[in-house]
Design an enzyme around this catalytic site. Structure first.
Site, PDB file in Angstrom:
ATOM      1  N   HIS A   1       5.985   2.812  31.874  1.00 33.37           N
ATOM      2  CA  HIS A   1       6.230   2.199  30.565  1.00 33.37           C
ATOM      3  C   HIS A   1       7.673   2.372  30.098  1.00 33.37           C
ATOM      4  CE1 HIS A   1       5.033   6.331  29.075  1.00 33.37           C
ATOM      5  NE2 HIS A   1       6.012   6.091  28.229  1.00 33.37           N
TER       6      HIS A   1
ATOM      7  N   SER B   1       9.290  10.501  27.467  1.00 27.60           N
ATOM      8  CA  SER B   1       8.522   9.867  28.544  1.00 27.60           C
ATOM      9  C   SER B   1       9.323   9.796  29.835  1.00 27.60           C
ATOM     10  CB  SER B   1       8.122   8.445  28.153  1.00 27.60           C
ATOM     11  OG  SER B   1       6.997   8.446  27.344  1.00 27.60           O
TER      12      SER B   1
ATOM     13  N   ASP C   1       0.974   4.862  35.722  1.00 29.28           N
ATOM     14  CA  ASP C   1       2.106   4.989  34.793  1.00 29.28           C
ATOM     15  C   ASP C   1       3.262   5.754  35.435  1.00 29.28           C
ATOM     16  OD1 ASP C   1       3.584   4.559  32.543  1.00 29.28           O
ATOM     17  OD2 ASP C   1       2.729   6.217  31.402  1.00 29.28           O
TER      18      ASP C   1
END
Length: 483
Positions: A211, A326, A244
């Site tokens: 992402h 992230s 992910d």
């Protein structure tokens, strides 16, 4: 400045009680192949604990089945109260926050990002003014009270000359920071966000979250900046929505890259110290500390933009993780990478005008053992490979197990003829309650556990049929790619 792609776990509804420590992960689209695709029916069932991903989001299946891809999530992700069970997670970043599973509540549309920047700037300015005033007063009082004698004692060494012993947070951070990067990803239209990554090998490969780089997958702009300020253009080598995980490669990579040492996430114990590195809210090279709060947390995440969900059996940590962390490394006390920071739980559906919320000490990381396998496959072939059982399971909010649906996606068979589940004797209506020694309380939990394995692995499935418990041996199949 755009915010990052950190998987933030979305909060339960304000009125809902906190989930028990052993609660299952968020549920997702109704009916999905563990490592395959959702079954027909409710297009998104009780919302999965949707990860708030920066830019893009992961998906939720694992096989090149005719039932793939799964139906898209609703245009507005729902907040879910845990109803006594389940954890929501969301990727941090440019995307909106996702939602936890449980009782459904509509999530308000995120506001534009100016509010928070303005507030933060105001706070910083106020702090500087107050600091300047305090300094001035202190200087005036000291000058007026100075009688010519000083009792000040100076340190023999300055901070820059102090030796940090191996194993201290400062020593670990000093060794790891030069091998972390702040990633900026933008689509061809200019939309994007900021995240983190770390050096995987000397050839210039950087591992991060899918992402984080999703906006740049189809011809966008991608760059990676090291703590020393050197910035390199990069390209996406491969990305796995379901896991992910993504791998990018630096263009004209320097010859002195130092890959971070990968640890063994299977050996991590609850209570072990953790160190997280990232760029929370764009503040690059930020180091935070905590412990491993739990292992094997079932987390389903989505950025709430219509992307497929991603599933993980996550490491939970209380190290402060925020949008922008992230893709960054979660380190142990020796500086070994044990996970990839991907999602946080939040008690707020936004705040400060940004539609994002900060850390409350519930962060989730993809175990490095799984991420390493995925990264190696992406480098080798450019495509992810998912393990699958070849059956469609319900992703409804339950605590009783993962039920094989009566009907597959789009009218297909719920159990693939000749597939792993079929060969193992599983049938529609069976409820899977354990995979090896891991308790399975829902479809998302089953998917997350399956994806910790590799195709070809043999597992023991415990299931219920007609009120009786049975076990069977199953060899996992495979699905290549995300679509």
């Amino acid at each position: 400045m755009s915010t990052e792609n950190e998987g933030t776990a979305v909060p339960p509804a304000p009125s809902a009680p906190p989930p028990p420590a052993d609660a299952p992960a968020a549920s997702a689209p109704q009916g999905a192949h563990p490592g395959s695709a959702p079954a027909a029916g409710d297009p998104y069932g009780p919302p999965a604990a949707q990860a708030h991903h920066d830019a893009g989001a992961g998906e939720s299946s694992s096989a090149p089945d005719p039932s793939w891809p799964p139906p898209p999530p609703p245009s507005t992700p729902a907040y879910g109260g845990d109803g006594g069970a389940g954890h929501g997670a969301a990727g941090h970043g440019g995307g909106g926050w996702g939602a936890g599973w449980g009782t459904t509540h509509q999530q308000p549309a995120p506001k534009n990002g100016r509010g928070r920047g303005g507030l933060v700037a105001a706070v910083l300015v106020a702090a500087l003014v107050a600091g300047g005033l305090g300094g001035g007063l202190g200087y005036t009082l000291a000058r007026e009270n100075d009688s010519g004698g000083s009792t000040t004692v100076s340190s023999a060494t300055s901070g820059g000359n102090v030796k940090r012993d191996p194993g201290t947070v400062a020593a670990v951070a000093a060794a790891a920071l030069p091998s972390t990067v702040t990633i900026e990803a933008a689509s061809s239209s200019g939309e994007g966000g900021t995240g983190t990554g770390f050096v995987f090998d000397k050839q210039g490969h950087i591992v991060t979250n899918n992402h984080v780089v999703a906006d740049a997958v189809d011809g966008g702009n991608l760059s990676a900046t090291f703590p020393n300020g050197k910035k390199y253009e990069a390209e996406v080598v491969g990305n796995a929505q379901g896991y992910d995980v993504a791998v990018i490669k630096l263009k004209n990579a320097p010859s002195d890259l130092k890959p971070l040492t990968l640890g063994n996430s299977d050996d991590v114990a609850v209570g072990d110290s953790t160190i997280a590195i990232g760029a929370p809210f764009g503040l690059s090279n930020t180091v935070t500390t905590g412990i491993i709060s739990a292992k094997n947390r079932p987390v389903a995440s989505s950025d709430g933009t219509g992307s497929k969900a991603s599933y993980m059996s996550a490491l939970q940590t209380d190290a402060s993780i925020n949008p922008g962390n992230s893709g960054g490394p979660l380190l142990d006390a020796q500086g070994n990478v044990i996970g990839i920071n991907s999602a946080i739980q939040s008690t707020s559906n936004g705040g400060f005008g940004t539609g994002q919320a900060g850390s409350i000490g519930l962060g989730f990381a993809i175990p490095i053992n799984q991420a390493k396998y995925v990264a190696q496959e992406l480098i080798r072939t450019g495509k992810p490979v998912y393990a699958k059982i070849g059956a469609s399971v319900s992703l409804e909010d339950t605590t009783n197990g993962a039920k094989i649906t009566e009907q597959g996606v789009g009218g297909t068979e719920p159990v693939d003829p000749g597939g792993p589940a079929d060969k193992a004797g599983l049938k529609p209506g069976d409820v899977i309650t354990k995979l090896d020694d891991r308790v399975i309380d829902s479809g998302p939990t089953l998917i997350g556990e399956i994806w910790t394995h590799k195709p070809g692995d043999e597992v023991t499935i415990t299931y219920e049929r007609g009120g009786k418990e049975h076990t069977t041996e199953l060899t996992l199949g495979s699905r290549v790619g995300d679509s």
